[in-house]
Design a protein around this motif. Structure first.
Motif, short mmCIF file in Angstrom:
data_model
loop_
_atom_site.label_atom_id
_atom_site.label_comp_id
_atom_site.label_asym_id
_atom_site.label_seq_id
_atom_site.Cartn_x
_atom_site.Cartn_y
_atom_site.Cartn_z
N VAL A 193 34.54 -34.14 32.78
CA VAL A 193 34.88 -35.36 31.71
C VAL A 193 35.74 -34.78 30.57
N THR A 194 36.90 -35.39 30.44
CA THR A 194 37.84 -35.09 29.33
C THR A 194 37.38 -35.62 28.12
N LYS A 195 37.86 -35.01 26.93
CA LYS A 195 37.54 -35.47 25.68
C LYS A 195 38.19 -36.96 25.66
N GLU A 196 39.19 -37.42 26.20
CA GLU A 196 39.69 -38.80 25.81
C GLU A 196 38.82 -39.85 26.69
N GLN A 197 37.87 -39.62 27.65
CA GLN A 197 37.14 -40.30 28.17
C GLN A 197 35.82 -40.60 27.48
N LEU A 198 35.52 -39.62 26.87
CA LEU A 198 34.09 -39.70 25.76
C LEU A 198 33.97 -40.89 24.88
N ILE A 199 32.81 -41.48 25.06
CA ILE A 199 32.60 -42.68 23.97
C ILE A 199 31.37 -42.06 23.14
#
Length: 193
Positions: free
Chosen positions: A170-176
């Motif tokens: 999981v990339t940081k951009e995907q994180l909620i």
């Protein structure tokens, strides 16, 4: 032709009319104040959900027994995560919830029985059910790339997660954010460990 004579209202009629007019003004004032409160609360809720928390409904069984289908959880917006924490992230216009097992630079190994080691240390995973190496299409040991997290579902045999290049790390951009609290059903209300 006779002129119509107008009756003068009695004192009692004047009092009733004055009371009716005052009630109209009071009703308008209460309605206006109620609408203002509703708009402010709605704006506050949108602000909080946009910047601090996200409410999610769990679907699927990749996180059983920790999370069950139909439960409603709260994710706290965050940008850093510790191993063992549950995170929510975007994947193909869906929101997935998985458990962080590896941070950037960590070396992950999963043996044929599904036992996980991180940087050579075997993990004690009482939350995991049906440990499994499959489904996987990556080679182990695996080093977590920079700015990514290695995640697994708790129900390993039913979870598509970082073991598969379909989801990957999981990339940081995907994180909620971190999934921290369960609000429904009420019998399981409370923090998620």
């Amino acid at each position: 032709m006779g002129e119509k004579e107008f009756e003068k209202p009695t004192l009692e009629q004047l009092k009733k009319e004055l009371k009716r007019e005052n009630n109209k003004k009071e009703y308008r004032r209460v309605l206006r104040n109620t609408l203002i409160v509703v708009v402010v609360v709605a704006a506050f809720a949108v602000l909080v959900s946009s910047f601090f928390i996200t409410v999610l409904k769990v679907t699927g069984d990749s996180m059983t027994p920790t999370l069950e289908t139909g439960q409603i959880v709260i994710a706290q917006n965050s940008s850093s995560f510790e191993p063992g924490e549950l995170i929510a992230f975007y994947y193909n216009n869906k929101v997935l919830v998985k458990r962080v097992l590896g941070s950037p630079g960590d070396k992950i190994n999963i043996d044929s029985d599904g036992n996980v080691t991180v940087n050579g240390i075997a993990l004690d995973e009482p939350y995991a059910s049906e440990k499994s190496l499959e489904p996987t299409d990556i080679s182990f040991p695996y080093q977590v790339p920079e700015n990514r997290y290695f995640v697994l579902g708790d129900h390993r045999s039913a979870s598509i997660d970082s073991r598969s290049s379909v989801v990957g790390c999981v990339t940081k951009e995907q994180l909620i954010g971190k999934v921290i609290f369960r609000v429904f059903p009420f019998d399981s209300f409370g923090t998620i460990k």
